[in-house]
Design a protein around this motif. Structure first.
Motif, PDB file in Angstrom:
ATOM      1  N   GLY A  58      45.369  57.069  -1.388  1.00 29.02           N
ATOM      2  CA  GLY A  58      43.950  57.295  -2.178  1.00 29.02           C
ATOM      3  C   GLY A  58      44.388  58.525  -3.090  1.00 29.02           C
TER       4      GLY A  58
ATOM      5  N   LYS B 171      43.517  62.130  -5.080  1.00 27.63           N
ATOM      6  CA  LYS B 171      42.319  63.371  -4.809  1.00 27.63           C
ATOM      7  C   LYS B 171      41.151  63.139  -5.773  1.00 27.63           C
ATOM      8  CE  LYS B 171      43.707  67.457  -6.565  1.00 27.63           C
ATOM      9  NZ  LYS B 171      44.723  68.539  -6.291  1.00 27.63           N
TER      10      LYS B 171
ATOM     11  N   GLU C  48      37.098  65.176  -2.634  1.00 29.51           N
ATOM     12  CA  GLU C  48      37.515  64.585  -1.425  1.00 29.51           C
ATOM     13  C   GLU C  48      38.915  64.748  -1.692  1.00 29.51           C
ATOM     14  OE1 GLU C  48      34.484  60.728  -1.276  1.00 29.51           O
ATOM     15  OE2 GLU C  48      36.757  60.366  -1.261  1.00 29.51           O
ATOM     16  N   VAL C  49      39.543  64.972  -0.760  1.00 27.15           N
ATOM     17  CA  VAL C  49      41.032  64.663  -0.231  1.00 27.15           C
ATOM     18  C   VAL C  49      41.223  64.252   1.000  1.00 27.15           C
ATOM     19  CG1 VAL C  49      43.251  65.963  -0.629  1.00 27.15           C
ATOM     20  CG2 VAL C  49      41.678  66.864  -1.396  1.00 27.15           C
ATOM     21  N   GLY C  50      40.946  62.851   1.184  1.00 24.35           N
ATOM     22  CA  GLY C  50      40.953  61.849   2.242  1.00 24.35           C
ATOM     23  C   GLY C  50      39.428  62.456   2.844  1.00 24.35           C
TER      24      GLY C  50
ATOM     25  N   THR D   2      34.687  65.372   4.690  1.00 25.68           N
ATOM     26  CA  THR D   2      35.623  65.502   3.717  1.00 25.68           C
ATOM     27  C   THR D   2      36.544  66.663   4.374  1.00 25.68           C
ATOM     28  OG1 THR D   2      34.423  66.891   2.420  1.00 25.68           O
ATOM     29  CG2 THR D   2      34.334  64.866   1.636  1.00 25.68           C
TER      30      THR D   2
ATOM     31  N   ARG E  48      50.515  66.129   0.991  1.00 20.12           N
ATOM     32  CA  ARG E  48      50.277  64.657   1.054  1.00 20.12           C
ATOM     33  C   ARG E  48      50.220  64.203   2.875  1.00 20.12           C
ATOM     34  NH1 ARG E  48      54.718  60.974  -1.443  1.00 20.12           N
ATOM     35  NH2 ARG E  48      54.248  62.080  -3.397  1.00 20.12           N
TER      36      ARG E  48
ATOM     37  N   VAL F 152      40.526  56.966   2.875  1.00 21.37           N
ATOM     38  CA  VAL F 152      40.131  57.394   1.785  1.00 21.37           C
ATOM     39  C   VAL F 152      39.102  56.895   1.314  1.00 21.37           C
ATOM     40  CG1 VAL F 152      42.774  58.204   1.453  1.00 21.37           C
ATOM     41  CG2 VAL F 152      42.033  55.912   0.672  1.00 21.37           C
TER      42      VAL F 152
ATOM     43  N   CYS G 121      46.948  57.224   3.575  1.00 21.46           N
ATOM     44  CA  CYS G 121      47.680  58.233   3.136  1.00 21.46           C
ATOM     45  C   CYS G 121      46.833  58.774   1.865  1.00 21.46           C
ATOM     46  CB  CYS G 121      49.141  58.461   2.661  1.00 21.46           C
ATOM     47  SG  CYS G 121      49.985  59.791   2.488  1.00 21.46           S
ATOM     48  N   VAL G 122      46.600  60.170   1.754  1.00 22.33           N
ATOM     49  CA  VAL G 122      46.178  60.661   0.644  1.00 22.33           C
ATOM     50  C   VAL G 122      47.238  61.340  -0.364  1.00 22.33           C
ATOM     51  CG1 VAL G 122      45.618  63.042   1.609  1.00 22.33           C
ATOM     52  CG2 VAL G 122      44.083  62.230  -0.329  1.00 22.33           C
TER      53      VAL G 122
ATOM     54  N   PRO H 293      47.459  63.620  -3.262  1.00 25.60           N
ATOM     55  CA  PRO H 293      46.753  64.706  -3.879  1.00 25.60           C
ATOM     56  C   PRO H 293      47.309  64.972  -5.329  1.00 25.60           C
ATOM     57  CG  PRO H 293      47.447  65.598  -1.798  1.00 25.60           C
ATOM     58  CD  PRO H 293      48.099  64.328  -1.997  1.00 25.60           C
TER      59      PRO H 293
END
Lengths: 505, 1042
Positions: free
Chosen positions: B135, B137, B149-151, B162, B177, B183, B226-227, B229
């Protein structure tokens, strides 16, 4: 709002301020309406007196008269009434069932007093209870005449009201002496009592005298020699940890089989810086010993004056005498030429108690002794019942005024037969005035002596010395007027919810 | 680049014409475009289909009904992917030499991917093949610096968390990351086979939390989520912010949201945690709905309740869990590390409170106070939050003032620190054991205080009990905090209100300091006057709110603020009733001076003044019947707490006299400065208003001082203490002086040097010296006076314990103050506690005790006298500080048995044992009747014999609330001893029921109703607009989307 000039506003506010200030200042500050709290005075309605350990042995011709009475109310005038035992007066034996009066009335004096002869038998304690008007100023006395035998003496005792603290200056524990402290509890709650004995070496809190339990309706007899053996002169302080009790002390002396006299030691008032010891018999050859105890922690500097009929006599060295704290100090007053009937006027910088022992009897005769003690002034009508005189018995009323000023007192002698005789006696300050209780009072028809202080005069102290010519020597004792108050001040009782919170701090 | 990855972008749109143009443009501008783009329009009624068709071509646009959820729409697109014409598709040749990996990229109509976003997502999954879901950022739509949002992770209560702070600015601080639980669906890239394996979004989640659920399931299936960013999308979050109606959720976004939250949590949590979560969510929902109700959002409160249907519908839950079971590859424990930490909820609350303190959240905006506009640049400066919150806080003068005054206050209390026990003395009674006792005392119709009373309990017990409840039922702590924090809190409250007057920092701090240490405050503390202390703290905000409500400040008035002002005033009035009159005078004066023609202003003033009597309702009735309560304040009135010889000028300089007040000369400077302020030509309105307050206090203070009132419960008169009046005087003078002092320097500079400067300097110096002198004297003297610390028990424990036996004996406390004077009081249990003084029965109820007690104390008492004492239900006689004679006198009374004699308190038990209720019988002794020892109010349920001509006598004050019956036949009411309740006994025996009933609960219900109504009306409406809203939204909406 229209714009006003600042100075106008300033002036206006200042004006308001000043006006408010002026008004606030002018307003009367109301003082807290603190009405003086006086309480209210009500007549005493009940009184109890304990007459301890009266013994009458048939073996010797011992004769004890127990009498009780109270001053006549101001309005009383029933002189011609039929003599009856006063209503509201009851005499019981301690521990016995009620309403079984063990005594036979020997005389009834008007409606105000009564005398009983105590029949022979073992020592018994009587409880005098009065209710109603008889309780006002109730007085109960006893007089024991023992003309022969080991206890040969003339001894007078006063029935004591229950209390929590008693002082006796007298008695001793040297060989030949037998001084007994009698503690009686007529309440329904037990009393726990501590006894402290003072001797020449200081106070002694001996084990037998600590935490003595006096059960309700019981009496405890405590020999003084168990507390402070060997001491020739003692002073005894009895105080209750809890409960109430009555205390009396009896002192006898003998040398071998030779009787040395006996008497009851009168209650002394609590330690004070100013004391009057009235009713010291004035005989040639009598040995007079004054005993002093300063119970506090500091030594006292005292002044002892002898109030005689002619004025105050201060023996050399007695105007600034140091008395060590806690020790019993005995001073012989015999060194001074006989002052006649007298009283002691003692002032001190520390509270103290004092008493006088008078021993009468020349070498060829058997001796007898009597006690006098620092006493409370006559502030309300008081009576002494069953006062008898005859050819061999001399009863003398001794009135002593303290340093406070001249005192005037109304003395009324109320014989069983005949009209009362009243006279006002003036007692100048620091002097002793003697009134012979003479004609009209006989052994067969004794009478009552009533004292009533005149209002607005200084304090007066009183006692009656009784002397008899016994077969083998003189007999003597001193009798004391009843000290039960006529009225009591009830406190004003006010609610205060803050009481529940202000105690913590 | 990343040719082996084949990406199909799925764009789901619904009435998105406002956002679509930008979204579509962003998709077109992607540096690495997806291989295919499929749009699903779920029944839009605006120009959405047109826009989609124009950009993607009709073939790539699917149309679904309006109630299609996001998940269903994506599913539909995936199913339709194969064979959709006109889409860029993979060439067969590529498929031969490379193993293609299919991806789905989910986009919303209101989410614009940045050009490099897809490339970076692919780079991440290319490097780590274990990543099944990646996902981006997510940043704000109109404010791209905001991090949205970051994950995601799941918090307690199913919260979609969040991990970000509110309105956190993206400064790269979250750019690592990392693996996450989930996400967001905006920009979510998922491998096609995983999508198939997980069977897409859970169809039970119509909207919201489907992303959370998907990620959670993927994690449980052993995939990595996984995020990334460095891939960024901008998202308007249109549906969840309520900016458009989510038709898929039946129009109820909140309900759908809550329902989804519960479902996600319960479906994915380990089985053993389900009951716990269920319970927690149920309670949480109930609380939340109550809170929503209070913030006047009844619809959402209803949603909250309705969402709980998830908890009830166990079958659906079971099915959801069954579906998940085969996919689960890893233990729930391995996912736990991705969940929010357990205390995150508390941390959120803390951050919210911290934000409030730091000024980032403006409560006044919601409570409704107005800010007088003015040069507050310095203040603004102090409100910004730097990198270190502590440092920022430390720079705030208000905080420093509070801290400093706390230190001063604690130093002044030094003398009481070493003592044991609790604070009491003066007007302050000991605190009861626990808040429950205080609540019970307030709600009870009958008070077992003294010989019992039915007087309405004072209203101040409510805030006090509420505070105690918050402090874990520690009433003593509440009282201690109020008294020890009196000065710092007063300072803080004055600081905040002075801040509204747009002053220089020095003036504001000095003014607040001067107010905090006003003689009235120190005097109130020394005399244990909780009331004046509370007034000192609450009067500044109450006054400001009221002024603002009426419309005297620059903001227009508001009824809501008037209600709020009335509520704050009500708290003060509950403690110090006279404040109401002062508020009325000040309000009338202020309105007449500044807004005489404003009808609304007068009306709102009326509202302010009407609220206290209304919300204090049962107490108001009592105050009307006993006017002495109006001039007193909370606590036990006592003589000696006011100065009987208070000079009038002391009131003028705000000195009320009495214990604990400093010299009156200290505050003279304030008066001079305030007078000088009148000459100022600037800000006249404010200065005059301040003076109006001061004069109100002054006139009332002079009128009140030296007044005597006789509370029936005390029996003696006490002087009125003009504490609150001098607070007004002091506050007014301080406000006038500080406002005028603000531009003193510049004004003086305007004149040439002359007589003005030295005089002005002198006045300013004397005024500035006042707070310093007051503080120093407060510090030097310390708290001394009636207030002290000690063990609260006045009676031995066995006596107070005996009060809860069947006989319920009371204790008679007696002190022989002098040979001719004794004082007494009757206590029950361990003695009176806070709030009991006001309900204490009149002292004349026990006047019959006085003669008996006098005889007992004078040694003239006998058992009949004791019987008279017993008839008051008194089982113990407690003599305080007795001497030997007194003890022996009482020892001699047969019916009194001494039971203890410790610490200056001797106790006698009265025999035979006393009983609160007894049956008198002709010719026989009284028969004690046992009362229920567990009831605070005397209650009897016992068999009694018949007693012709006898009475059932209570040792309780006569009151119509008592009733008794034998075998159902009510007994006739009589009175014994002129004060006590009794009943004519029945001729025949039977079961006696005796009790007390009152209408107190009815009155309290009315009070609660009134209070609820006022609070509800005073609370701000829930804001429909979001602070994160686009500023340009309005413009956009009006012009229409391009």
């Amino acid at each position: 709002m229209r714009r006003l000039s600042p100075s106008y506003v300033f002036a206006a506010v200042l004006l308001v301020l000043l006006a408010a200030l002026a008004l606030g200042s002018v307003r009367k500050v109301v003082p807290q309406a603190a009405a003086p709290v006086t309480g209210s005075v009500v007549p005493v309605t009940a009184a109890t007196l304990v007459c301890p350990g009266l013994a009458a042995s048939s073996a010797v011709s011992q004769h004890t008269v127990l009498s009780a009475g109270s001053p006549a109310p101001v309005s009383a005038g029933a002189t011609g009434a039929t003599p009856t035992v006063p209503d509201g007066l009851r005499i019981d034996r301690l521990g016995s069932s009620l309403n079984k009066l063990p005594l036979a009335a020997v005389s009834v004096e008007g409606t105000r007093s009564v005398s009983y002869a105590v029949p022979p038998g073992p020592a018994r304690t009587f409880v005098v209870r009065a209710t109603g008007s008889l309780a006002q100023g109730l007085s109960a006395q006893f007089l024991t005449r023992t003309p022969l035998g080991p206890g040969r003496s003339l001894a007078a005792g006063q029935c004591a009201a229950p209390g929590g603290e008693f002082w006796f200056v007298g008695g001793g524990a040297n060989p030949g002496r037998a001084t007994t402290l009698l503690l009686t509890n007529v309440d329904s709650a037990p009393a726990t009592v501590d006894v402290t004995a003072y001797g020449a070496k200081g106070p002694v809190n001996a084990e037998p005298g600590q935490g003595l339990l006096v059960a309700p309706g019981k009496q405890v007899a405590l020999p003084i020699d168990s507390l402070i053996p060997g001491e020739p002169s003692t002073a005894i302080h009895v105080v209750a940890r809890s409960g109430r009790f009555s205390a009396s002390m009896y002192d006898t002396q003998a040398t071998g089989l030779t009787p040395g006299g006996a008497d009851w030691v009168p209650q002394s008032i609590s330690p004070a810086t100013s004391l009057v010891v009235p009713a010291i018999a004035g005989d040639f050859g009598a040995a007079r010993t004054v005993s002093l105890v300063v119970p506090g922690p500091s030594n006292a500097v005292i002044r002892i004056g002898i109030a005689t009929a002619s004025g105050l006599l201060v023996p050399a060295g007695y105007d600034a005498l140091e008395v060590p704290a806690g020790q019993l100090v005995s001073l012989k007053l015999s060194a001074i030429a006989n002052p006649g009937p007298s009283g002691l006027v003692i002032t001190s910088d520390q509270p103290l108690v004092a008493g006088v022992r008078v021993v009468r009897g020349t070498k060829a005769q058997l001796p007898d002794f009597a006690y006098a003690a620092g006493s409370s002034p006559v502030t309300s009508p008081r009576v002494l019942t069953a006062v008898a005189t005859n050819q061999s018995t001399l009863a003398t009323l001794q009135l002593t005024a303290g340093a406070g000023g001249d005192a005037r007192v109304l003395v009324t002698i109320i014989p069983v037969v005949g009209a009362p005789v009243a006279s006002v006696v003036t007692v100048p300050a620091n002097r002793t005035v003697v009134v012979q209780l003479g004609p009209g009072l006989t052994a067969a028809a004794p009478g009552t002596v009533e004292l009533a202080p005149m209002s607005g005069t200084a304090s007066v102290y009183a006692g009656v010395t009784v002397k008899e010519l016994g077969a083998r020597g003189p007999l003597m004792t001193t009798r004391w007027f009843g000290a039960t108050p006529v009225s009591v001040r009830l406190p004003t009782v006010q609610p205060d919810p803050g009481l529940a919170t202000t105690t913590g701090g | 680049m990343f040719e082996r990855h084949r990406v199909t972008a799925v764009l789901v749109a619904h009435n998105g014409q406002r956002w679509l143009p930008r979204t579509l443009a962003a998709i077109a501008a992607l540096g690495r475009p997806p291989e295919r783009v499929i749009a699903v329009d779920t029944g839009s009624t605006d120009r959405t289909p047109t826009l989609l068709n124009a950009a993607l071509g009709p073939a790539a646009v699917l149309t679904e009904p309006a109630d299609t959820g996001f998940g269903a729409a994506v599913r539909r697109a995936v199913d339709a992917r194969e064979g959709a014409p006109g889409l860029p598709s993979a060439t067969p040749g590529e498929a031969a030499d490379l193993e293609h990996i299919e991806w789905l990229w989910l986009l919303h109509d209101d989410c614009a991917p940045e050009p490099e976003s897809l490339r970076r997502l692919l780079a991440a999954v290319d490097a780590s093949p274990s990543i099944a879901i990646a996902g981006p950022k997510v940043r704000g739509w109109s404010e791209p610096s905001l991090l949205l949002e970051v994950g995601l992770t799941a918090g307690g209560g199913g919260r979609r968390e969040t991990g970000l702070e509110r309105r956190e600015i993206d400064q790269g601080q979250r750019d690592d990351r990392r693996d996450v639980l989930a996400v967001g669906s905006a920009g979510l890239l998922i491998r096609r086979d995983v999508w198939d394996q997980l069977d897409g979004f859970d169809p039970r989640l119509v909207m919201f939390r489907d992303d959370l659920d998907l990620g959670w399931r993927a994690n449980l299936a052993g995939h990595r989520v996984c995020v990334v960013p460095d891939a960024v999308v901008q998202h308007a979050e249109a549906a969840s912010r309520g900016r458009r109606t989510p038709h898929a959720a039946g129009g109820r976004a909140h309900r759908a949201d809550r329902r989804s939250a519960l479902h996600v949590l319960l479906a994915n949590a380990p089985w053993y945690a389900v009951p716990w979560h269920g319970l927690r969510l149920g309670v949480g929902s109930a609380l939340r709905s109550f809170g929503l109700l209070l913030s006047k959002a009844p619809g959402e409160a209803l949603d909250e309740i309705a969402a709980m249907s998830v908890l009830v519908n166990l079958r659906a839950l079971a099915r959801a869990r069954r579906d998940r079971r085969p996919l689960r590859k890893v233990s729930p424990g391995s996912v736990r590390r991705l969940l929010a930490p357990p205390l995150s909820g508390i941390r959120h609350t803390f951050e919210w409170a911290n934000g409030l303190l730091a000024g980032r959240i403006d409560l006044s905006a919601s409570v409704g106070s107005a800010m007088e506009s003015g040069p507050t640049g310095e203040d603004e400066d102090s409100l910004t939050v730097g990198p270190s919150r502590v440092r920022a806080l430390a720079r705030r003068p208000g905080f420093l003032l509070f801290l400093g005054l706390t230190v001063v206050s604690l130093a002044a209390f030094r003398g009481l620190v070493t003592d044991s026990g609790q604070l009491l003395g003066g007007m302050l009674l000991p605190a009861p054991d626990g808040a429950a006792a205080m609540w019970a005392s307030y709600t009870s119709g009958w008070h077992d205080v003294g010989v019992g009373s039915s007087i309405a309990a004072p209203a101040y017990l409510v805030p006090l009990a509420a505070l105690s409840t918050v402090l874990l039922a520690k009433t003593w702590l509440a009282v201690t905090l109020i008294l020890t924090l009196a000065i710092p809190l007063a300072g803080l409250s004055a600081y905040l209100v002075l801040g509204r007057l747009s002053l220089g920092r020095t003036q504001q701090v000095l003014g607040a300091l001067a107010y905090a240490v006003l003689p009235a405050v120190s005097g109130a503390v020394a005399a244990g006057r909780l009331g004046t202390v509370v007034a000192a703290v609450l009067l500044p905000p109450a006054g400001w709110l009221a002024a603002s409500a009426v419309g005297l400040t620059k903001r227009p008035g508001s009824v809501r603020r008037a209600l709020a002002a009335g509520l704050v005033l009500a708290v003060v009035v509950a403690f110090v009733p006279v404040t109401w009159a002062l508020a009325a005078v000040a309000g009338l004066l202020g309105t007449a001076l500044f807004a005489p023609r404003s009808g609304g202003g007068w009306l709102r003033l009326l509202v302010v003044l009407a609220v206290p009597p209304l919300v204090l309702f049962p107490w108001t009735l009592r105050a009307l019947s006993d006017p002495s309560t109006l001039l007193l304040e909370a606590g036990a009135p006592q003589p000696g707490l006011a100065d009987p010889a208070l000079p009038a000028w002391h009131v003028v300089v705000a000195n009320p006299g009495g214990p604990g007040v400093p010299s009156a000369w200290f505050t003279v400077g304030l008066l001079l400065a305030a007078l000088a302020a009148l000459l100022s030509s600037r800000r006249r309105r404010t200065i005059l208003a301040a003076w109006a307050v001061a004069l109100t206090g002054l006139i009332s203070g002079l009128a009140l001082a030296h007044q005597q009132v006789t509370p029936p419960s005390l029996g003696t008169s006490v002087l009125v203490w003009p504490g609150v009046s001098t607070l007004l005087v002091g506050g007014g003078l301080i406000a006038a002086a500080t406002v005028a002092g603000e531009d003193l320097q510049s004004r003086l500079r305007a004149y040439g040097f002359g007589w003005r400067q030295p005089i002005a300097l002198l006045i300013a110096a004397s005024a500035a010296a006042a707070p310093v002198l007051l503080t120093v004297s407060w510090l030097a003297g310390g708290v001394s006076g009636p207030l002290h610390r000690s063990d609260a028990d006045v009676v031995p424990a066995y006596v107070s314990a005996a009060g809860s036996t069947a006989g319920k004996p009371r204790a008679l406390l007696v002190r022989r103050d002098a040979p001719e004077l004794a004082t007494y009081t009757v206590v029950q249990g361990s003695g009176p506690v806070v709030g009991d003084a006001e309900v204490e029965p009149p002292v004349d109820r026990t006047s019959g005790l006085e003669s008996a007690l006098a005889r007992l104390l004078a040694g003239q008492g006998d058992n009949a006298t004791v019987a008279q004492v017993r008839s008051y239900g008194i089982g113990y006689l407690v003599l305080l500080d007795p001497d030997v004679d007194q003890q022996q006198t009482l020892d001699g009374v047969g019916a009194l048995q001494r039971v203890s004699s410790v610490d200056g308190t001797t106790v006698w038990r009265i025999s035979p044992a006393v009983s609160r209720v007894r049956l008198t019988r002709t010719g026989k002794t009284d028969l004690p009747i046992p009362a229920d020892p567990d009831q605070r109010t005397t209650t009897v349920d016992a068999l009694v014999p018949g007693s012709p001509g006898g009475t059932v006598a209570l040792a309780e004050s006569a009151d119509p609330g008592w009733s008794a019956s034998v075998d159902g036949h009510a007994l006739a009411v009589t009175t014994t001893g002129g004060w006590a309740e009794s009943f004519a006994a029945a001729d025949s025996g039977g079961r006696l029921l005796l009790g007390y009933s009152s209408n107190r609960s009815l009155l309290l219900a009315v009070q609660v109703g009134l209070l609820f109504l006022v609070v509800l009306l005073a609370l701000p409406a829930r804001r429909r607009t979001d602070p994160d809203d686009d500023p340009d939204e309005a413009a956009e909406a009006s012009t229409g989307a391009p």
